[in-house]
Design a protein around this motif. Structure first.
Motif, PDB file in Angstrom:
ATOM      1  N   VAL A   1      -4.622   8.474  -1.539  1.00 24.68           N
ATOM      2  CA  VAL A   1      -4.127   9.849  -1.445  1.00 24.68           C
ATOM      3  C   VAL A   1      -4.913  10.579  -0.370  1.00 24.68           C
ATOM      4  CG1 VAL A   1      -3.844  12.034  -2.670  1.00 24.68           C
ATOM      5  CG2 VAL A   1      -3.426   9.871  -3.857  1.00 24.68           C
ATOM      6  N   MET A   2      -4.209  11.158   0.594  1.00 24.94           N
ATOM      7  CA  MET A   2      -4.887  11.879   1.664  1.00 24.94           C
ATOM      8  C   MET A   2      -5.512  13.164   1.146  1.00 24.94           C
ATOM      9  SD  MET A   2      -4.633  10.118   4.451  1.00 24.94           S
ATOM     10  CE  MET A   2      -5.076  11.346   5.666  1.00 24.94           C
TER      11      MET A   2
ATOM     12  N   LEU B   1       0.849  -1.187   0.000  1.00 28.05           N
ATOM     13  CA  LEU B   1       0.000   0.000   0.000  1.00 28.05           C
ATOM     14  C   LEU B   1       0.884   1.236   0.000  1.00 28.05           C
ATOM     15  CD1 LEU B   1      -2.792   1.396   0.253  1.00 28.05           C
ATOM     16  CD2 LEU B   1      -2.442   1.359   2.746  1.00 28.05           C
ATOM     17  N   ALA B   2       0.694   2.104  -0.989  1.00 30.44           N
ATOM     18  CA  ALA B   2       1.372   3.395  -1.026  1.00 30.44           C
ATOM     19  C   ALA B   2       0.386   4.456  -0.550  1.00 30.44           C
ATOM     20  CB  ALA B   2       1.850   3.709  -2.439  1.00 30.44           C
ATOM     21  N   VAL B   3       0.822   5.297   0.372  1.00 29.51           N
ATOM     22  CA  VAL B   3      -0.028   6.357   0.917  1.00 29.51           C
ATOM     23  C   VAL B   3       0.634   7.701   0.622  1.00 29.51           C
ATOM     24  CG1 VAL B   3      -1.111   7.312   2.985  1.00 29.51           C
ATOM     25  CG2 VAL B   3      -0.794   4.830   2.780  1.00 29.51           C
TER      26      VAL B   3
ATOM     27  N   TYR C   1      -2.011  -5.095   4.509  1.00 24.50           N
ATOM     28  CA  TYR C   1      -0.868  -5.110   3.595  1.00 24.50           C
ATOM     29  C   TYR C   1       0.409  -5.550   4.309  1.00 24.50           C
ATOM     30  CZ  TYR C   1      -3.934  -2.503   0.481  1.00 24.50           C
ATOM     31  OH  TYR C   1      -4.976  -2.124  -0.323  1.00 24.50           O
ATOM     32  N   GLN C   2       1.252  -6.248   3.554  1.00 26.97           N
ATOM     33  CA  GLN C   2       2.547  -6.643   4.100  1.00 26.97           C
ATOM     34  C   GLN C   2       3.483  -5.452   4.195  1.00 26.97           C
ATOM     35  OE1 GLN C   2       4.510  -9.868   2.054  1.00 26.97           O
ATOM     36  NE2 GLN C   2       6.404  -9.639   3.205  1.00 26.97           N
ATOM     37  N   SER C   3       3.381  -4.526   3.236  1.00 27.43           N
ATOM     38  CA  SER C   3       4.271  -3.366   3.200  1.00 27.43           C
ATOM     39  C   SER C   3       3.451  -2.096   2.996  1.00 27.43           C
ATOM     40  CB  SER C   3       5.293  -3.496   2.064  1.00 27.43           C
ATOM     41  OG  SER C   3       6.057  -4.683   2.197  1.00 27.43           O
ATOM     42  N   VAL C   4       3.802  -1.048   3.757  1.00 26.18           N
ATOM     43  CA  VAL C   4       3.156   0.250   3.630  1.00 26.18           C
ATOM     44  C   VAL C   4       4.243   1.305   3.419  1.00 26.18           C
ATOM     45  CG1 VAL C   4       1.699   1.998   4.722  1.00 26.18           C
ATOM     46  CG2 VAL C   4       1.236  -0.437   5.115  1.00 26.18           C
ATOM     47  N   VAL C   5       4.088   2.114   2.368  1.00 26.45           N
ATOM     48  CA  VAL C   5       5.024   3.195   2.062  1.00 26.45           C
ATOM     49  C   VAL C   5       4.257   4.503   2.136  1.00 26.45           C
ATOM     50  CG1 VAL C   5       6.576   4.203   0.337  1.00 26.45           C
ATOM     51  CG2 VAL C   5       6.389   1.707   0.554  1.00 26.45           C
ATOM     52  N   MET C   6       4.693   5.428   3.002  1.00 27.09           N
ATOM     53  CA  MET C   6       4.013   6.713   3.162  1.00 27.09           C
ATOM     54  C   MET C   6       4.918   7.847   2.715  1.00 27.09           C
ATOM     55  SD  MET C   6       1.930   6.572   6.755  1.00 27.09           S
ATOM     56  CE  MET C   6       1.135   8.119   6.326  1.00 27.09           C
TER      57      MET C   6
END
Length: 250
Positions: A97-98, A35-37, A125-130
């Motif tokens: 997208v916030m 998940l990309a935030v 999610y296994q991986s989160v990128v913010m």
């Protein structure tokens, strides 16, 4: 075991480009689902990743505050449905997208729903990128999700490094469970001088690595091409991936 990595830094330091490269790195290492935030109000992580955005979480919240709810549907149900629809599903990752920060007035119910939604979403999610702006307001919303690593991105200027130090101090003052904080020096024309390294040492930040400016990266950016698609042999990709090897578990 889940992995959560956040980027922060003042505008123009290249943090969004690096966040996009981390998504690419995690895809190649099969750290999926990812998940990309994008938590920067001036969002453009989608451009780096090559996907379109039709809705933001902030936009959903603001419509709720105005009472734009169809008849026969509760506010909670409508907002939950709208938040789910705001997830951009790409082939190898999802993106949310916030959007703009909270406007005037207060709508605590919407904010609570938004916080709960993010907490439940990231747990899937296994991986989160913010990708964050210099402030940490959006990170502080993730009260149910610790940040494993915060990567503070700066150029080699005194002003940039001072901003990085303030971000470091702010992150440590918030109750967000950051385990590790590192500094990345980006957009260098040459290896950092001793004067720059002295400022880094005084800041208390651990230097993860340095990235020199690259003409191919600049060409991609100017042409509007997703920088996450840079060639594997590009020196920026190689150097950045070597940094990620240090912080991402095998």
């Amino acid at each position: 075991m889940s992995l959560s990595i956040a980027f922060s830094g003042k505008g123009g330091t290249g943090k969004t480009t690096l966040a996009g490269m981390l998504v690419r790195y995690l895809i190649q290492r099969n750290k999926k689902p990812i998940l990309a935030v994008d938590a920067d109000s001036n969002y453009n992580l989608n451009e780096v990743l090559g996907v379109d955005v039709q809705e933001t979480l902030g936009g959903v919240r603001e419509r709720m505050k105005k009472g734009d709810v169809p008849s026969g549907m509760t506010k909670d149900r409508f907002m939950s449905m709208q938040l789910e629809q705001a997830i951009v599903e790409a082939e190898d990752f999802d993106l949310v997208v916030m959007g703009q920060p909270e406007g005037q007035g207060c709508y605590c119910a919407a904010n609570t729903l938004l916080s709960d939604f993010l907490g439940k979403l990231t747990a899937n999610y296994q991986s989160v990128v913010m990708d964050n702006e210099a402030g940490m307001e959006h990170i502080s919303r993730l009260t149910t999700k610790n940040i494993d690593t915060l990567l503070v991105v700066s150029d080699p200027s005194r002003r940039g490094l001072q901003a990085a130090q303030r971000i470091n101090e702010l992150a440590q003052s918030l109750n967000i469970g950051v385990e590790e904080i590192y500094l990345i020096l980006n957009n260098l024309q040459q290896e950092p001088s001793q004067a720059v390294m002295d400022i880094v040492e005084q800041s208390g930040l651990k230097l993860l690595g340095t990235v020199c400016a690259d003409s191919t990266l600049a060409e991609y950016d100017m042409a509007g091409r997703p920088t996450a698609e840079l060639p594997e042999d590009n020196p920026v990709v190689q150097r950045v991936f070597a940094m990620f090897d240090k912080i991402v578990p095998k």
